[in-house]
Scaffold this motif. Sequence first.
Motif: not given
Length: 274
Positions: A59-61, A65-66, A212, A242
Amino acid sequence: MAQTYAFPPAGLPAQMTLHTGRAVFTEAYALIPHGVMRDIVASALPHWDKTRLWVIARPMTGFAETFSQYIMEVSPGGGSARPEPNAEAEGVLFMVGGEAELTLEGKVHALAEGGYAFLPPGCTWTLFNKGTEPARFHWVRKRYQPAEGIAAPTAFVTNEKALPINWMAGTNERWGTTRFVEPDDLRHDMHVNIVTLEPGAVIPFEETHVMEHGLYVLTGKAVYRLNRDWVEVEPGDFMWLRAFCPQACYAGPERFRYLLYKDVNRHMPLGLGR
């Protein structure tokens, strides 16, 4: 037995190897080709013995992210009695080589190539390699998102070779999905499936959607549309998308198959973290 599905080559390229890799990280997608999954980028995990892994998604902002996705390699005699540290995490294991003994909720399962296990949040499981060859598998993890009035999903183990391909309507059995969970089963908030395209088949429009994706190429080659780019992909390559990244595909001269993650079946949060 020869391994059917791709796995990281490990090792290191020779010092005289030309730097002609295809790795790229953009605002909408990342391509992690198999040639960069080498010894120097492998990781280790607490409570996993004789095990290394490649982390290919986390997960990466502002990106995906999921979910996280690992490619695991458990040497003979290795494994874990404490594999998952997060009680809220659900997971999927998909075997791409070797054999492993999975004990899930007290029941022992032998996982071989094509083996698939769904691990619901809070379940009890262990995994060990009691064979003579490395056990190799994908481990996809997601924080489970409960839905009021809907029971949590239950654990199960199967093998993709025992399941049919669900062919898309109007494709003359050229493009289809091996489903491990039915799309209308609202207990599940993620799907990890296998997509198959026969030689020359296409995804004939630019899919643009909220899910995603992680796409790991198991077999075959293709030219894949990712956002504004056409990229060539082959066995062992990983595409990380994404939400709303446009995608389409032209399959190559042999059957093209990939392991696909997507988040599904839940309302969209209406604020950061909610």
